[in-house]
Design a protein around this motif. Structure first.
Motif, short mmCIF file in Angstrom:
data_model
loop_
_atom_site.label_atom_id
_atom_site.label_comp_id
_atom_site.label_asym_id
_atom_site.label_seq_id
_atom_site.Cartn_x
_atom_site.Cartn_y
_atom_site.Cartn_z
N GLY A 4 -9.39 3.06 4.00
CA GLY A 4 -10.83 3.18 3.65
C GLY A 4 -11.52 1.88 3.91
O GLY A 4 -12.82 2.21 4.13
N SER A 5 -11.08 0.79 3.70
CA SER A 5 -11.75 -0.48 4.05
C SER A 5 -10.71 -1.53 4.30
O SER A 5 -9.60 -1.20 4.29
CB SER A 5 -12.47 -1.02 2.90
N SER A 6 -11.28 -2.70 4.88
CA SER A 6 -10.32 -3.83 5.11
C SER A 6 -10.80 -5.10 5.10
O SER A 6 -11.88 -5.03 5.34
CB SER A 6 -9.81 -3.53 6.65
N ASP A 7 -10.00 -6.02 4.67
CA ASP A 7 -10.29 -7.39 4.64
C ASP A 7 -9.84 -8.26 5.45
O ASP A 7 -9.98 -9.47 5.87
CB ASP A 7 -9.94 -7.73 3.23
N ARG A 65 -11.75 -9.24 12.13
CA ARG A 65 -11.70 -8.67 13.53
C ARG A 65 -11.51 -10.01 14.52
O ARG A 65 -11.02 -9.80 15.74
CB ARG A 65 -12.82 -7.98 14.07
N ASP A 96 -13.87 -0.34 18.93
CA ASP A 96 -13.97 -0.31 17.71
C ASP A 96 -13.06 0.27 16.63
O ASP A 96 -12.53 -0.60 15.88
CB ASP A 96 -15.62 0.37 17.17
N SER A 97 -12.85 1.69 16.94
CA SER A 97 -12.06 2.23 15.96
C SER A 97 -10.55 2.16 16.65
O SER A 97 -9.59 2.37 15.93
CB SER A 97 -12.21 3.88 15.97
N ARG A 156 -7.11 -4.05 11.93
CA ARG A 156 -8.29 -3.81 11.11
C ARG A 156 -8.62 -2.49 11.16
O ARG A 156 -8.84 -1.87 10.01
CB ARG A 156 -9.51 -4.76 11.34
N THR A 161 0.87 -1.20 0.00
CA THR A 161 -0.02 0.17 0.25
C THR A 161 0.87 1.19 -0.11
O THR A 161 0.25 2.40 -0.45
CB THR A 161 -0.97 0.04 1.14
N ASP A 180 -6.03 -0.33 9.33
CA ASP A 180 -6.15 -0.64 7.92
C ASP A 180 -7.39 0.08 7.31
O ASP A 180 -7.10 0.68 6.17
CB ASP A 180 -6.32 -2.19 7.81
N GLU A 181 -8.33 0.21 7.79
CA GLU A 181 -9.73 1.06 7.42
C GLU A 181 -9.21 2.47 7.49
O GLU A 181 -9.73 3.22 6.46
CB GLU A 181 -10.87 0.74 8.28
#
Length: 476
Positions: free
Chosen positions: A470-473, A476, A428-429, A462, A142, A465-466
């Motif tokens: 902007g998103s994550s695979d 969690r 969460d964040s 995760r 990335t 990464d988000e």
């Protein structure tokens, strides 16, 4: 499940352990793993219970029924893939986790639970033996750079997940070796350190850069990391020990457990320690009844202590009516392998003072004064007329930890704290009050288990990464 009647046909098996008279003569692991057949039988005991409470009892939500069934069917390769899907380091948890999953096992309601931890141990050992644990190198990079501070289980898990997502990860560790509490807190006889070393090699191949002897906030300015990286993860431990400020605390021979235990780990690793704290030939008193206290007992036994006494402030957990209802973690008496090797244990004990010697022993501890306590309505009071003294040449304080070290890193960053002095960040964040700074593990949630640290590291990875792309695979 493969054997629907297995729980009625097979009994729980205990992993074989070396005789206590032999194992106290060395610092190697002394517990073996189950044979393929034994592990298969344990897997067969899984009940197909419909609602797998074991998974909710496990902090990282291991998919336990699936790999129990796979081991019963002897499909070990699929078993390790399933295990690794939720747990980066099952060789750590398979050795030192207290296994809350087993207390939540449906079979535990009225019988011995499935030996989940022993199955996990067998799976990961077999995977390493067969070369199934290999680097997962990202196909795409990335270009984002992340600094992870702290190389305990939270930092390691976070760094590995972020590297697999394609980020450039640099992991900072203040000590001379990677591993945090895994390296310098847990004794080698519970987990040998070559298990950490081979994971380090895997992570290096995946792109993680390790930097040791880098005390961020002391030798490395925190501001520098904010300037050089796209995200910073605080994954240090809850390292501030709870003290015991009673008369005589200043006497020589009174030490925190984490002054005592890391020295022995370093000696086992081949380091030379000047004036090592030794229990050899001494009357040792360990204050604190948890895992750290147990580790002090086991290490003192291997030093050849003259006597070992372990005190606990709380009452002896022997009242079944006080226990929470299944599937929650029960408060009951637990006897570790270190206790089996030799120690006197006592509960509801309050320390009144440390007593020094005279003459040549002036300034050194020679005894400990204590009093018996009673607990009523959740309140503690002393029992009149119960003050006594016990010989003590070495006292080890193992009463838990109050939170992360405040000076240095946290001061320089200026992150907001919660009421317990931990770094404030939600689950969460994982974001702190400082832009692009995240927190995970004991530094965020306080003193906890290795398995919780791994979960925190994975969840934080995760979130980072988000934040970066902007998103994550990542799971969690």
């Amino acid at each position: 499940m493969g054997k629907v009647t297995g729980f009625m046909e097979y009994e729980r098996l205990t992993e074989a352990a070396e005789d206590k008279g032999t194992r106290v003569k060395h610092y190697r692991e002394f517990v073996g793993h189950l044979s393929d057949e034994q592990a298969g039988q344990q897997g067969a005991r899984c009940m197909d219970c419909g609602t797998p409470f074991c998974m909710s009892g496990c902090p990282i939500n291991n998919i336990i029924p699936d790999w129990n069934d796979l081991v019963y069917k002897q499909d070990w390769r699929a078993a390790i893939d399933t295990l690794h899907s939720t747990n980066n380091f099952p060789e750590f948890t398979g050795r030192v986790c207290p296994a809350p999953c087993e207390e939540a096992c449906t079979l535990r309601i009225n019988a011995d639970p499935v030996g989940i931890k022993s199955i996990e141990h067998a799976i990961i050992d077999k995977a390493w033996e067969n070369g199934w644990v290999t680097p997962q190198i990202p196909k795409v990079k990335t270009g984002k750079r992340v600094a992870v501070i702290g190389s305990g289980p939270a930092g390691l898990a976070c760094a590995q997940q972020l590297a697999r997502a394609g980020h450039d990860v640099v992991l900072y560790e203040k000590n001379d070796r990677i591993g945090g509490l895994l390296r310098y807190g847990i004794p080698d006889f519970k987990m040998e350190k070559h298990f950490i070393d081979r994971r380090i090699e895997q992570m290096k191949a995946e792109g993680v850069e390790f930097r040791t002897n880098q005390n961020v906030g002391v030798f490395v300015p925190a501001k520098k990391l904010l300037e050089e990286y796209d995200a910073v993860v605080l994954a240090g431990g809850a390292e501030t020990p709870r003290d015991l400020p009673v008369p005589g605390r200043e006497l020589a021979g009174v030490h925190f457990a984490m002054e005592f235990l890391p020295q022995q780990n370093k000696v086992v690793a081949g380091d030379k320690i000047t004036n090592q704290i030794m229990a050899t030939g001494k009357h040792v008193v360990v204050i604190g009844g948890g895992d750290t206290g147990s580790d002090c007992v086991g290490t003192s036994n291997r030093h050849g202590a003259k006597s070992i006494t372990q005190f606990e402030l709380l009452g002896k957990p022997d009242d079944p009516l006080r226990n929470p209802v299944w599937p929650y973690w029960p408060t009951r008496l637990r006897t570790s392998s270190s206790h089996e090797e030799g120690a006197q244990r006592d509960w509801s004990i309050g320390t009144k003072a440390f007593i020094g010697g005279e003459g040549d022993l002036s300034g050194k501890i020679k005894a400990l004064k204590y009093v018996r306590l009673k607990w009523e309505g959740g309140k503690m009071s002393e029992v009149p007329g119960t003050e006594q003294e016990i010989p003590a040449d070495l006292v080890l304080l193992a009463m838990g930890f109050l939170g992360p070290t405040q000076k240095g890193l946290l001061e320089q960053l200026g992150v907001e704290k919660d009421q317990r002095s931990n770094v404030k960040a939600d689950t969460d964040s994982h974001k702190t009050s400082v832009a692009k700074v995240f927190a995970a593990g004991d530094m965020r949630r306080g003193q906890s288990l290795v398995v919780w640290a791994i979960r925190e590291g994975r969840q934080c990875a995760r979130a980072v990464d988000e934040f970066l792309v902007g998103s994550s695979d990542l799971p969690r």
